[in-house]
Each structure stands twice: as structure tokens, then as C-alpha cells.
Design an enzyme around this catalytic site. Structure first.
Site, PDB file in Angstrom:
ATOM      1  CG  ASP A 163      -1.813  -1.197   1.304  1.00 29.34           C
ATOM      2  OD1 ASP A 163      -2.579  -1.420   0.355  1.00 29.34           O
ATOM      3  OD2 ASP A 163      -1.742  -1.916   2.317  1.00 29.34           O
TER       4      ASP A 163
ATOM      5  CG  ASP B 165      -1.167   4.635   3.576  1.00 31.37           C
ATOM      6  OD1 ASP B 165      -2.005   4.251   2.741  1.00 31.37           O
ATOM      7  OD2 ASP B 165      -0.900   4.003   4.616  1.00 31.37           O
TER       8      ASP B 165
ATOM      9  CG  ASP C  20       2.604   3.639  14.797  1.00 32.72           C
ATOM     10  OD1 ASP C  20       3.466   4.097  14.017  1.00 32.72           O
ATOM     11  OD2 ASP C  20       1.806   2.747  14.466  1.00 32.72           O
TER      12      ASP C  20
END
Length: 445
Positions: free
Chosen positions: A54, A56, A136
Site C-alpha cells: 500500500d 499512503d 506510532d
């Protein structure tokens, strides 16, 4: 949060490695005057020499501004407002830079927390520096700038990636309480990327693991798929057990194994190893098979309890146990019905596969989930010598020539029409003539 910046000639990322659709989004945002960065796991994986699944995008454009640029865009999410730019089945996720919770928010959405400190809504927008601080792990605070092709690494992320170290940004207690799923992400990234979790990052996990019970079961279902169907299922499972994260996800299985029966733990590892092997060979895998293995111990245990304590027959006890185990499990991890139905089929086939008399084996071969049930039997036989003969019998039965198994059926098949187009033809393929009808005699008046 001053970044380390790698110029175009200091990193190995090429635009040829980035999906065409992600580039379209980046270029259009940049052309419209907005900051546009490839962010997070996509940049991390490219720097590690892996091909991301993916891509982003992070930007200073608000979700509404992104939607104004793309007709193929929809806004999603309540907890995190995101823009999804759709290219057929390919979805490019675009997130606005996040700000600190004490920042002034011009959006109609606000930041909200639960009593435990979990973020319920978080749509405070800010700068790229604030966004990096809100990430994170340091290895995810990486940004590829489409404007000049530089890589910006915040919070020591580039150094941690070089050292193969997983480090949480900020105070671990606070960050895990904000979103307990971060504990699962720590395990997933460690197993997937071969990173060691730093001592300060792993220290609070065992204490805070019960916070996972506050996460919606539907979200945990998606997280378990990422954990166990990424090709490193065995290592992930062992880390989940080590950090006390397995029990909140699968309390039924954890309870059975907690009674000292390690056979089910070995069975789960065997099923995960089989799944990892299939993924490595690009073979199809289904969550239903894995959930059938994860919950097989509780089903067998509950069945025996119903037989011993309730005086029920095996079939009734088994059906009751299956309902009971799945009913309890979906309160922790929601298993969609399209998978739980297959789980039941796999379990029920285990008893049906023991019945080999008459025409039953031939009918079982026609069962749509026979192959999954048979594969499940093979796994059970690897740990239970009593099932070895049964598993070998079914293997030989499938390999046998259908003509040799069914000579009478062959003769019968030769007499039947081979297809719908053959109906009404004789044995030589010639069309049979219908008998001529005699005209009816008119009654004389």
C-alpha cells in the site's frame, strides 16, 4: 522533531517503485499548491528494499480540499477523517497532517478521549513536524517529498531502521492507552520486518494487554488478519503469547491451553506454519481455516464436557459446543458469518470423514468444503497417531482412478447423454426420429 533529510542521491527510492496511482495523487496535490508526501510504511519498506503493498499519502490539504481535487474521492472515518482516492480496486489513502490535541482546531471535528485515555475522535490538523510526532513508531515517521524527491526522517527513524530496531515515539504507557492496537502493531512489525522491539517499547505491553478488550471486535478481526495472514504467522503467534496479547484476542483457546494442554498450542503452530508455507508459494489461504484451527481446542473440550456432564450424544454435544465457542469468540474478535459458516463445515467434516461405509465417501467428495476438511484432518493426524490411518485412507481414495472405483457408474455414464446438446441422439450421435403421431379421427355426427 528536526528531521534528517536524505537528498535524491542519498537514498535508493525511485519513482518507478511507487504505484502510478499514488504518483497521480502526489503530483495533483503538489500542482495545486499543497505539500504532498509518501508516508509511513511505504517509505519504510522501499528503504528496506521491499515492495510495499500500500502507498499512503500525507498532506497539509484538509479532507474536504482533497475531495475538491479528485472526483473519484470519498471521505471516510469518524475517529480519523481520511480521504480515499479510488482507482478501481486500488485505494490511495490521503491523510491530513495531524496536530497536537491542545492545538486550536478549525474543523468541526474535535479530539475526544475515553476515561482510559483512548482516542475516540482525533481530527486536529497541524504541521508535518506535529504529524511525525503523532506517528506510532519511529520507522514510520518517514516522508518522501514528491516536490524534490527527498526523504525526511523524524525522531531518529532512519537510524532505528538502520539498526533494525522498533522504537515507539513518546511515552509508551500514554501511546498504548491512546490506541491499544499499537501493541499488536509492535508485534506485527517486529515479526514482519525482523525488527527487535526496544526495551522501553516492550516494557508496558504485558501490563496493558487487557486494554485490547475495549477495542471493537470488528476492528480486531481486521487486525488478526494482518497479524496471522502476512506470512510470518508462527513468529507472530509466539510473540503474542510472550507479551500476553493472545489471550485478549482468543480467550477460549487461551483458557484451554492454560489448563496445561499444550497439544492445542502445537496444533495452532502447525496450522500457522502450513499457512505461512502456502503464502510463500503464492497459494490461496482463507481466514476460515485458520480460525477453525485456533478454536478447535475449545470445541473439542466443550464437546467432551457436554457429553460427560450433560449426557448428550456426540453429535448434539458437538453442535452445542460449536455454537457456544463461536458465540463467545465473536465478543472478542468478530468473525463474519461468511467465515464462521465455513469454520463449522470444517469441524463437522471431521466426524463425517470417519464414516467410510457404502456411498458416503463418494458423497463427501462432492462436499464444497471437502478439501478444507481433508487438509484439517491431515494437520490433526500429524499430532495424533490414531488419525494417521484415516488420513492415509482418504489420500489414497482421492488418488484412486474414479473409473476403477466405479465400474458400474462408468457403464451407466456411457448410456447417459453426455451433455444437454446430446439429448435426443442415439449412441452414434445421430438424431433419433420421433415416432409419427397418428391423426385423431373426427367423431361422426
Amino acid at each position: 522533531m528536526q528531521p534528517v533529510v536524505l537528498t535524491r542521491d542519498q537514498h535508493g527510492i525511485s519513482r518507478r517503485q511507487i504505484s502510478e496511482n499514488a504518483l497521480k495523487v502526489l503530483y495533483r496535490l503538489n500542482k495545486a499548491g499543497f505539500d504532498a508526501y509518501l508516508v509511513g510504511g511505504g517509505v519504510r519498506d522501499l528503504l528496506l528494499g521491499r515492495q510495499p503493498k500500500d502507498f499512503d499519502v500525507a498532506t497539509n490539504a484538509t479532507p474536504e480540499q482533497v475531495k475538491g481535487l479528485f472526483s473519484n474521492c470519498r471521505l471516510v472515518g469518524r475517529r480519523f477523517r481520511l480521504a480515499h482516492v479510488l482507482f478501481g480496486r486500488d485505494v490511495i489513502e490521503v491523510a491530513t497532517f495531524r496536530g497536537h490535541h491542545h492545538s486550536v482546531n478549525t474543523s468541526k471535528h474535535i479530539s475526544a478521549r475515553s476515561k482510559e485515555g483512548m482516542l475516540l475522535r482525533d481530527n486536529v490538523y497541524g504541521t508535518i513536524e506535529e504529524d511525525a510526532e503523532r506517528r506510532d513508531f519511529t520507522v514510520n515517521a518517514l516522508y518522501y517529498n514528491i516536490a524534490d524527491f527527498t526523504v525526511h526522517g523524524f525522531a531518529g527513524g532512519l537510524a532505528d531502521l538502520e539498526a533494525r530496531r522498533l522504537e515507539l515515539i513518546g511515552d509508551p504507557q500514554t501511546r498504548y492507552r491512546e490506541d491499544p492496537v499499537r501493541m499488536l502493531r509492535a508485534v506485527r512489525f517486529s515479526a514482519k520486518l525482523g525488527l527487535s522491539i526496544s526495551p522501553r517499547t516492550e516494557a508496558p505491553i504485558k501490563e496493558l494487554a487487557p486494554l485490547l478488550t475495549d477495542i471493537p471486535p470488528a476492528r480486531l478481526f481486521e487486525e488478526t488478519l494482518k497479524l496471522l495472514l502476512a506470512g510470518q504467522g508462527v513468529e507472530t503467534y509466539r510473540q503474542l503469547q510472550h507479551y500476553g496479547l493472545f489471550a485478549p484476542l482468543f480467550p477460549e483457546a487461551a483458557e484451554v491451553m492454560g489448563r496445561g494442554n499444550n497439544r492445542y498450542g502445537r496444533f495452532i503452530e502447525l496450522a500457522l506454519a502450513n499457512t505461512d508455507e502456502r503464502i510463500a508459494q503464492d497459494q490461496r489461504v482463507t481466514p476460515a481455516f485458520l480460525y477453525a484451527a485456533l478454536l478447535w481446542g475449545p470445541v473439542e473440550t466443550r464437546t467432551q464436557e457436554f457429553v460427560n456432564e450433560g449426557g448428550l450424544g456426540y453429535h448434539d454435544a458437538f453442535m452445542l459446543a460449536a455454537d457456544d465457542v463461536i458465540g463467545r469468540q465473536v465478543k472478542s474478535v468478530a468473525i463474519p458469518r461468511r467465515f464462521s459458516t465455513v469454520v463449522r463445515d470444517i469441524w463437522q467434516l471431521q466426524d463425517r470423514l470417519t464414516k467410510r461405509a457404502g456411498k458416503r465417501p463418494f458423497r463427501l467428495l462432492e462436499h464444497p468444503k471437502f478439501r478444507a476438511g481433508y487438509d484439517f484432518l491431515l494437520l490433526r493426524a500429524e499430532l495424533d497417531p490414531r488419525l494417521k490411518e484415516l488420513a492415509e485412507w482418504w489420500t489414497e481414495f482421492q488418488q484412486a482412478n474414479p473409473v476403477e472405483r466405479h465400474p458400474a457408474e462408468r457403464h451407466s455414464a456411457e448410456r447417459q447423454p453426455q451433455s444437454r446438446n446430446d439429448e435426443g441422439k442415439d449412441g452414434g450421435g445421430r438424431k433419433r426420429k420421433r415416432p409419427r403421431r397418428r391423426p385423431r379421427r373426427r367423431k361422426e355426427s
